[in-house]
Motif scaffolding. Structure first.
Motif, PDB file in Angstrom:
ATOM      1  N   GLU A  94       0.830  -1.210   0.000  1.00  0.00           N
ATOM      2  CA  GLU A  94       0.000   0.000   0.000  1.00  0.00           C
ATOM      3  C   GLU A  94       0.865   1.262   0.000  1.00  0.00           C
ATOM      4  O   GLU A  94       0.545   2.248  -0.655  1.00  0.00           O
ATOM      5  N   ARG A  95       1.985   1.216   0.736  1.00  0.00           N
ATOM      6  CA  ARG A  95       2.881   2.374   0.800  1.00  0.00           C
ATOM      7  C   ARG A  95       3.472   2.674  -0.585  1.00  0.00           C
ATOM      8  O   ARG A  95       3.582   3.832  -0.990  1.00  0.00           O
ATOM      9  N   GLU A  96       3.838   1.614  -1.327  1.00  0.00           N
ATOM     10  CA  GLU A  96       4.373   1.807  -2.674  1.00  0.00           C
ATOM     11  C   GLU A  96       3.308   2.371  -3.609  1.00  0.00           C
ATOM     12  O   GLU A  96       3.589   3.253  -4.423  1.00  0.00           O
ATOM     13  N   ILE A  97       2.088   1.886  -3.475  1.00  0.00           N
ATOM     14  CA  ILE A  97       0.987   2.381  -4.313  1.00  0.00           C
ATOM     15  C   ILE A  97       0.752   3.857  -4.037  1.00  0.00           C
ATOM     16  O   ILE A  97       0.554   4.649  -4.962  1.00  0.00           O
ATOM     17  N   ASN A  98       0.790   4.256  -2.756  1.00  0.00           N
ATOM     18  CA  ASN A  98       0.587   5.664  -2.409  1.00  0.00           C
ATOM     19  C   ASN A  98       1.691   6.547  -2.991  1.00  0.00           C
ATOM     20  O   ASN A  98       1.427   7.653  -3.467  1.00  0.00           O
ATOM     21  N   HIS A 101       1.009   6.829  -6.735  1.00  0.00           N
ATOM     22  CA  HIS A 101      -0.151   7.684  -6.985  1.00  0.00           C
ATOM     23  C   HIS A 101       0.220   9.153  -6.820  1.00  0.00           C
ATOM     24  O   HIS A 101      -0.152  10.002  -7.634  1.00  0.00           O
ATOM     25  N   GLY A 102       0.982   9.475  -5.781  1.00  0.00           N
ATOM     26  CA  GLY A 102       1.414  10.850  -5.552  1.00  0.00           C
ATOM     27  C   GLY A 102       2.308  11.361  -6.667  1.00  0.00           C
ATOM     28  O   GLY A 102       2.153  12.498  -7.134  1.00  0.00           O
ATOM     29  N   ALA A 103       3.233  10.527  -7.113  1.00  0.00           N
ATOM     30  CA  ALA A 103       4.150  10.952  -8.172  1.00  0.00           C
ATOM     31  C   ALA A 103       3.419  11.153  -9.491  1.00  0.00           C
ATOM     32  O   ALA A 103       3.694  12.106 -10.222  1.00  0.00           O
ATOM     33  N   VAL A 104       2.470  10.284  -9.794  1.00  0.00           N
ATOM     34  CA  VAL A 104       1.732  10.411 -11.045  1.00  0.00           C
ATOM     35  C   VAL A 104       0.821  11.633 -11.001  1.00  0.00           C
ATOM     36  O   VAL A 104       0.726  12.398 -11.962  1.00  0.00           O
ATOM     37  N   GLU A 127       8.774  -5.589 -13.595  1.00  0.00           N
ATOM     38  CA  GLU A 127       9.635  -4.503 -13.154  1.00  0.00           C
ATOM     39  C   GLU A 127       8.969  -3.223 -13.641  1.00  0.00           C
ATOM     40  O   GLU A 127       8.856  -2.984 -14.838  1.00  0.00           O
ATOM     41  N   LEU A 128       8.504  -2.418 -12.699  1.00  0.00           N
ATOM     42  CA  LEU A 128       7.706  -1.230 -12.990  1.00  0.00           C
ATOM     43  C   LEU A 128       8.522   0.006 -12.633  1.00  0.00           C
ATOM     44  O   LEU A 128       9.154   0.044 -11.581  1.00  0.00           O
ATOM     45  N   ALA A 129       8.516   1.003 -13.491  1.00  0.00           N
ATOM     46  CA  ALA A 129       9.326   2.201 -13.264  1.00  0.00           C
ATOM     47  C   ALA A 129       8.468   3.448 -13.232  1.00  0.00           C
ATOM     48  O   ALA A 129       7.525   3.589 -14.005  1.00  0.00           O
ATOM     49  N   LEU A 130       8.794   4.352 -12.305  1.00  0.00           N
ATOM     50  CA  LEU A 130       8.253   5.708 -12.323  1.00  0.00           C
ATOM     51  C   LEU A 130       9.170   6.503 -13.233  1.00  0.00           C
ATOM     52  O   LEU A 130      10.376   6.562 -13.004  1.00  0.00           O
ATOM     53  N   ALA A 131       8.634   7.079 -14.288  1.00  0.00           N
ATOM     54  CA  ALA A 131       9.481   7.716 -15.284  1.00  0.00           C
ATOM     55  C   ALA A 131       8.882   9.027 -15.759  1.00  0.00           C
ATOM     56  O   ALA A 131       7.683   9.258 -15.654  1.00  0.00           O
ATOM     57  N   LYS A 132       9.763   9.886 -16.273  1.00  0.00           N
ATOM     58  CA  LYS A 132       9.363  11.137 -16.905  1.00  0.00           C
ATOM     59  C   LYS A 132       9.681  11.036 -18.380  1.00  0.00           C
ATOM     60  O   LYS A 132      10.727  10.525 -18.766  1.00  0.00           O
ATOM     61  N   GLY A 133       8.788  11.530 -19.207  1.00  0.00           N
ATOM     62  CA  GLY A 133       9.005  11.484 -20.653  1.00  0.00           C
ATOM     63  C   GLY A 133      10.157  12.378 -21.077  1.00  0.00           C
ATOM     64  O   GLY A 133      10.308  13.487 -20.571  1.00  0.00           O
ATOM     65  N   LYS A 134      10.968  11.903 -22.005  1.00  0.00           N
ATOM     66  CA  LYS A 134      12.085  12.696 -22.531  1.00  0.00           C
ATOM     67  C   LYS A 134      11.604  13.511 -23.717  1.00  0.00           C
ATOM     68  O   LYS A 134      10.752  13.086 -24.484  1.00  0.00           O
ATOM     69  N   LYS A 135      12.175  14.673 -23.874  1.00  0.00           N
ATOM     70  CA  LYS A 135      11.936  15.491 -25.063  1.00  0.00           C
ATOM     71  C   LYS A 135      12.884  15.029 -26.168  1.00  0.00           C
ATOM     72  O   LYS A 135      13.849  14.313 -25.926  1.00  0.00           O
ATOM     73  N   ASP A 136      12.633  15.481 -27.396  1.00  0.00           N
ATOM     74  CA  ASP A 136      13.459  15.062 -28.532  1.00  0.00           C
ATOM     75  C   ASP A 136      14.919  15.457 -28.363  1.00  0.00           C
ATOM     76  O   ASP A 136      15.822  14.684 -28.684  1.00  0.00           O
ATOM     77  N   HIS A 137      15.172  16.653 -27.824  1.00  0.00           N
ATOM     78  CA  HIS A 137      16.565  17.076 -27.674  1.00  0.00           C
ATOM     79  C   HIS A 137      17.276  16.241 -26.620  1.00  0.00           C
ATOM     80  O   HIS A 137      18.478  15.996 -26.722  1.00  0.00           O
ATOM     81  N   ASP A 138      16.551  15.760 -25.601  1.00  0.00           N
ATOM     82  CA  ASP A 138      17.159  14.876 -24.600  1.00  0.00           C
ATOM     83  C   ASP A 138      17.543  13.543 -25.228  1.00  0.00           C
ATOM     84  O   ASP A 138      18.587  12.970 -24.910  1.00  0.00           O
ATOM     85  N   LYS A 139      16.696  13.036 -26.118  1.00  0.00           N
ATOM     86  CA  LYS A 139      16.983  11.757 -26.789  1.00  0.00           C
ATOM     87  C   LYS A 139      18.215  11.890 -27.676  1.00  0.00           C
ATOM     88  O   LYS A 139      19.070  11.001 -27.706  1.00  0.00           O
TER      89      LYS A 139
END
Length: 160
Positions: A94-98, A101-104, A127-139
């Protein structure tokens, strides 16, 4: 005294891998989650089939669901065979889910599955990751850096 770090996940058989995720997203935190599967889904995954290329996870009603993952029907399954693209419940504390949820909700992050595998006990895990989308210049920058590291290795090997 600091709490000791848990050991890395012991992956014995990797079934499906989302290789594009590390290119499209910058990975912040990685979690290991169990999957609630039916019998024919487990048999299908054990045969090495399955895909998580277009899948993602979302938090609904204090539960995490794996959406759009494809586990093909088991070849010898009869009328009790499963639906290939059904949402699958992920098993987390439950702690991981919270935290997820907060990060999303607050930070605009995404839950991306990186791989499905069987651990040393024979249980199917994600294997589940919390991630932020990269912009084209980052790629582009990441590609340049990867190419430069490869070139550095070649130069060092040739000279040394």
């Amino acid at each position: 005294m600091a709490r000791p770090k848990p050991p890395a996940f012991e992956k014995t058989k990797i079934v499906a891998e989302n290789r594009r995720a590390r290119y499209d997203y910058s990975i912040e935190t990685v979690y290991e989650a169990g999957i609630a599967l039916t019998g024919t889904e487990v048999k299908s995954l054990r045969s090495g089939t399955g895909s998580i290329a277009e899948s993602y996870a979302e938090v609904k009603d204090n539960q995490v669901w794996l959406i759009n993952s494809n586990v093909p029907e088991f070849s010898h399954g009869n009328r009790f065979n499963h639906e290939p693209k059904r949402p699958r419940k992920l098993l987390l504390h439950e702690r991981e889910i919270n935290k997820m949820h907060g990060a999303v909700a607050r930070q605009g992050m995404t839950l991306v599955p990186l791989m499905i595998y069987f651990n040393s006990k024979g249980r199917a895990k994600v294997e589940l990751a919390l991630a932020k989308g990269k912009k084209d210049h980052d790629k582009r920058e990441a590609t340049k850096e990867r190419d430069w590291k490869r070139e550095q290795g070649r130069l060092m090997r040739d000279r040394g």
